[in-house]
Design a protein around this motif. Structure first.
Motif, PDB file in Angstrom:
ATOM      1  N   PRO A  48      -7.324  -7.812   0.250  1.00 54.81           N
ATOM      2  CA  PRO A  48      -6.994  -8.769   1.309  1.00 54.81           C
ATOM      3  C   PRO A  48      -6.771  -8.027   2.620  1.00 54.81           C
ATOM      4  CG  PRO A  48      -5.124  -8.460  -0.159  1.00 54.81           C
ATOM      5  CD  PRO A  48      -6.276  -7.686  -0.749  1.00 54.81           C
ATOM      6  N   SER A  49      -6.864  -8.756   3.723  1.00 59.83           N
ATOM      7  CA  SER A  49      -6.591  -8.148   5.021  1.00 59.83           C
ATOM      8  C   SER A  49      -5.182  -7.585   5.024  1.00 59.83           C
ATOM      9  CB  SER A  49      -6.725  -9.198   6.131  1.00 59.83           C
ATOM     10  OG  SER A  49      -8.018  -9.731   6.127  1.00 59.83           O
ATOM     11  N   LYS A  50      -5.019  -6.473   5.704  1.00 60.87           N
ATOM     12  CA  LYS A  50      -3.721  -5.798   5.739  1.00 60.87           C
ATOM     13  C   LYS A  50      -2.717  -6.584   6.578  1.00 60.87           C
ATOM     14  CE  LYS A  50      -4.884  -1.465   4.144  1.00 60.87           C
ATOM     15  NZ  LYS A  50      -5.326  -1.756   2.845  1.00 60.87           N
ATOM     16  N   HIS A  51      -1.489  -6.627   6.070  1.00 61.37           N
ATOM     17  CA  HIS A  51      -0.381  -7.218   6.825  1.00 61.37           C
ATOM     18  C   HIS A  51       0.598  -6.090   7.125  1.00 61.37           C
ATOM     19  CE1 HIS A  51      -1.805 -11.248   6.141  1.00 61.37           C
ATOM     20  NE2 HIS A  51      -1.919 -10.987   4.867  1.00 61.37           N
ATOM     21  N   TYR A  52       1.137  -6.068   8.298  1.00 61.83           N
ATOM     22  CA  TYR A  52       1.976  -4.962   8.719  1.00 61.83           C
ATOM     23  C   TYR A  52       3.466  -5.265   8.707  1.00 61.83           C
ATOM     24  CZ  TYR A  52      -2.328  -2.697   9.969  1.00 61.83           C
ATOM     25  OH  TYR A  52      -3.570  -2.125   9.916  1.00 61.83           O
ATOM     26  N   GLY A  53       3.865  -6.390   8.202  1.00 58.81           N
ATOM     27  CA  GLY A  53       5.284  -6.667   8.044  1.00 58.81           C
ATOM     28  C   GLY A  53       5.975  -7.208   9.268  1.00 58.81           C
ATOM     29  N   VAL A  54       5.338  -7.239  10.426  1.00 58.85           N
ATOM     30  CA  VAL A  54       5.969  -7.753  11.628  1.00 58.85           C
ATOM     31  C   VAL A  54       5.962  -9.274  11.594  1.00 58.85           C
ATOM     32  CG1 VAL A  54       5.868  -7.765  14.153  1.00 58.85           C
ATOM     33  CG2 VAL A  54       5.234  -5.716  12.889  1.00 58.85           C
ATOM     34  N   GLY A  55       4.944  -9.827  11.064  1.00 51.59           N
ATOM     35  CA  GLY A  55       4.787 -11.271  10.930  1.00 51.59           C
ATOM     36  C   GLY A  55       3.730 -11.515   9.882  1.00 51.59           C
ATOM     37  N   PRO A  56       3.418 -12.762   9.636  1.00 51.77           N
ATOM     38  CA  PRO A  56       2.450 -13.034   8.575  1.00 51.77           C
ATOM     39  C   PRO A  56       1.090 -12.392   8.809  1.00 51.77           C
ATOM     40  CG  PRO A  56       3.007 -15.044   9.778  1.00 51.77           C
ATOM     41  CD  PRO A  56       3.906 -13.956  10.283  1.00 51.77           C
ATOM     42  N   SER A  57       0.661 -12.273  10.056  1.00 52.37           N
ATOM     43  CA  SER A  57      -0.624 -11.627  10.314  1.00 52.37           C
ATOM     44  C   SER A  57      -0.573 -10.801  11.601  1.00 52.37           C
ATOM     45  CB  SER A  57      -1.733 -12.674  10.397  1.00 52.37           C
ATOM     46  OG  SER A  57      -1.456 -13.593  11.428  1.00 52.37           O
ATOM     47  N   ALA A  58       0.588 -10.222  11.884  1.00 51.04           N
ATOM     48  CA  ALA A  58       0.743  -9.430  13.098  1.00 51.04           C
ATOM     49  C   ALA A  58       0.405  -7.970  12.811  1.00 51.04           C
ATOM     50  CB  ALA A  58       2.172  -9.525  13.610  1.00 51.04           C
ATOM     51  N   PHE A  59       0.031  -7.247  13.873  1.00 51.12           N
ATOM     52  CA  PHE A  59      -0.201  -5.821  13.738  1.00 51.12           C
ATOM     53  C   PHE A  59       0.393  -5.128  14.965  1.00 51.12           C
ATOM     54  CE2 PHE A  59      -3.918  -7.709  15.689  1.00 51.12           C
ATOM     55  CZ  PHE A  59      -4.189  -6.877  16.757  1.00 51.12           C
ATOM     56  N   PRO A  60       0.801  -3.863  14.812  1.00 48.24           N
ATOM     57  CA  PRO A  60       1.428  -3.169  15.933  1.00 48.24           C
ATOM     58  C   PRO A  60       0.424  -2.937  17.061  1.00 48.24           C
ATOM     59  CG  PRO A  60       1.147  -1.696  14.057  1.00 48.24           C
ATOM     60  CD  PRO A  60       0.720  -3.053  13.614  1.00 48.24           C
ATOM     61  N   ALA A  61       0.857  -3.203  18.294  1.00 48.38           N
ATOM     62  CA  ALA A  61      -0.004  -3.016  19.461  1.00 48.38           C
ATOM     63  C   ALA A  61       0.591  -2.006  20.430  1.00 48.38           C
ATOM     64  CB  ALA A  61      -0.237  -4.350  20.160  1.00 48.38           C
ATOM     65  N   GLY A  62       1.701  -1.418  20.068  1.00 52.68           N
ATOM     66  CA  GLY A  62       2.378  -0.444  20.900  1.00 52.68           C
ATOM     67  C   GLY A  62       3.830  -0.383  20.482  1.00 52.68           C
ATOM     68  N   THR A  71      -7.453 -16.740  15.351  1.00 54.50           N
ATOM     69  CA  THR A  71      -8.031 -17.361  14.165  1.00 54.50           C
ATOM     70  C   THR A  71      -9.496 -16.967  14.038  1.00 54.50           C
ATOM     71  OG1 THR A  71      -6.514 -19.209  14.434  1.00 54.50           O
ATOM     72  CG2 THR A  71      -8.400 -19.557  12.989  1.00 54.50           C
ATOM     73  N   ALA A  72     -10.184 -16.862  15.165  1.00 56.30           N
ATOM     74  CA  ALA A  72     -11.601 -16.483  15.150  1.00 56.30           C
ATOM     75  C   ALA A  72     -11.778 -15.075  14.591  1.00 56.30           C
ATOM     76  CB  ALA A  72     -12.192 -16.579  16.551  1.00 56.30           C
ATOM     77  N   LEU A  73     -10.884 -14.163  14.971  1.00 56.45           N
ATOM     78  CA  LEU A  73     -10.959 -12.792  14.473  1.00 56.45           C
ATOM     79  C   LEU A  73     -10.693 -12.748  12.973  1.00 56.45           C
ATOM     80  CD1 LEU A  73     -11.281  -9.757  14.948  1.00 56.45           C
ATOM     81  CD2 LEU A  73      -8.819  -9.671  15.451  1.00 56.45           C
ATOM     82  N   LYS A  79     -15.224 -13.515   6.789  1.00 52.40           N
ATOM     83  CA  LYS A  79     -16.657 -13.746   6.588  1.00 52.40           C
ATOM     84  C   LYS A  79     -17.379 -12.426   6.324  1.00 52.40           C
ATOM     85  CE  LYS A  79     -20.673 -15.949   8.655  1.00 52.40           C
ATOM     86  NZ  LYS A  79     -21.214 -16.668   9.793  1.00 52.40           N
ATOM     87  N   SER A  80     -17.008 -11.400   7.050  1.00 50.82           N
ATOM     88  CA  SER A  80     -17.611 -10.079   6.853  1.00 50.82           C
ATOM     89  C   SER A  80     -17.336  -9.549   5.447  1.00 50.82           C
ATOM     90  CB  SER A  80     -17.079  -9.107   7.909  1.00 50.82           C
ATOM     91  OG  SER A  80     -17.584  -7.818   7.683  1.00 50.82           O
ATOM     92  N   GLN A  81     -16.093  -9.707   4.970  1.00 50.23           N
ATOM     93  CA  GLN A  81     -15.750  -9.277   3.610  1.00 50.23           C
ATOM     94  C   GLN A  81     -16.577 -10.032   2.578  1.00 50.23           C
ATOM     95  OE1 GLN A  81     -11.458  -9.944   3.634  1.00 50.23           O
ATOM     96  NE2 GLN A  81     -11.134  -7.741   3.418  1.00 50.23           N
ATOM     97  N   GLU A  82     -16.743 -11.328   2.778  1.00 47.30           N
ATOM     98  CA  GLU A  82     -17.534 -12.134   1.848  1.00 47.30           C
ATOM     99  C   GLU A  82     -18.991 -11.700   1.839  1.00 47.30           C
ATOM    100  OE1 GLU A  82     -16.830 -16.173   3.053  1.00 47.30           O
ATOM    101  OE2 GLU A  82     -14.759 -16.141   2.330  1.00 47.30           O
ATOM    102  N   GLN A  83     -19.540 -11.368   3.005  1.00 44.17           N
ATOM    103  CA  GLN A  83     -20.934 -10.911   3.091  1.00 44.17           C
ATOM    104  C   GLN A  83     -21.111  -9.573   2.380  1.00 44.17           C
ATOM    105  OE1 GLN A  83     -21.556 -11.010   7.330  1.00 44.17           O
ATOM    106  NE2 GLN A  83     -22.399 -13.079   7.278  1.00 44.17           N
ATOM    107  N   ILE A  84     -20.171  -8.668   2.567  1.00 46.20           N
ATOM    108  CA  ILE A  84     -20.243  -7.368   1.899  1.00 46.20           C
ATOM    109  C   ILE A  84     -20.161  -7.555   0.387  1.00 46.20           C
ATOM    110  CG2 ILE A  84     -18.981  -5.205   1.509  1.00 46.20           C
ATOM    111  CD1 ILE A  84     -18.217  -5.373   4.552  1.00 46.20           C
ATOM    112  N   SER A  85     -19.237  -8.393  -0.065  1.00 48.73           N
ATOM    113  CA  SER A  85     -19.102  -8.670  -1.494  1.00 48.73           C
ATOM    114  C   SER A  85     -20.378  -9.281  -2.061  1.00 48.73           C
ATOM    115  CB  SER A  85     -17.921  -9.606  -1.757  1.00 48.73           C
ATOM    116  OG  SER A  85     -16.704  -9.002  -1.386  1.00 48.73           O
TER     117      SER A  85
END
Length: 169
Positions: A48-62, A71-73, A79-85
């Motif tokens: 699954p996509s990595k979660h960084y613990g700041v929020g449900p889908s947040a990542f550190p930016a500084g 949502t688009a990202l 979609k990319s993961q599904e295509q690779i699979s």
């Protein structure tokens, strides 16, 4: 007979599939199954996509700053993961070459956990996984899907080791 082969992008997993096709599914029909063909399920598990613990889908930016992907990202990554699979399983399905009844399954999660769970859910007769030939230290740090499955799957597990010339590449 119902068999699952764990497939990833490694040559070792494709070797395990080739070994399975050549050695287990050479007979045309399993007479003990009332004339039905054996079923081979090719399973690919992506992380699954990595979660960084700041929020449900947040990542550190500084320092002290969290960014939330759009949502688009998130949809694009999924979609990319599904295509690779799908590409990995398509390649694997070609190796079966209509020699047996085969189906594919894409799961999300930790591969070792998901392979054990799906083999129990589907009540398979045999779980087959490849072996990368990790040394003792690498196995301790990275973990080993084949080792985990051998210990925790509720069905027999066959670990297919690659030939010596393929090991360690």
């Amino acid at each position: 007979m119902r068999v699952i082969v764990g497939i990833d992008e490694s040559d070792e997993s494709l070797y395990a599939l080739q070994w399975t096709v050549n050695n287990l599914f050479n007979g045309p029909i399993n007479s003990a199954a009332g004339g039905e063909r054996n079923l081979l399920t090719l399973v690919h598990v992506h992380q699954p996509s990595k979660h960084y613990g700041v929020g449900p889908s947040a990542f550190p930016a500084g320092p002290g700053v969290a960014a939330y992907p759009s949502t688009a990202l998130v949809d694009s990554v999924r979609k990319s993961q599904e295509q690779i699979s799908a590409r990995i399983l398509s390649r694997a399905l070609e190796m079966c070459d209509n020699k047996m009844k085969a189906e594919t399954l894409i799961l999300e999660g930790n591969p070792k956990d998901k392979l054990c769970e799906i083999s129990e859910e589907m009540k398979v007769d045999l779980l087959i996984v490849g072996n990368r030939g990790l040394g003792r230290i690498q196995r301790a740090f990275l973990g080993s899907v084949s080792d985990y499955c051998a210990h925790y799957a509720k069905c027999p597990v066959l670990i297919v080791k690659p030939p010596k010339e393929m090991a360690g590449q």
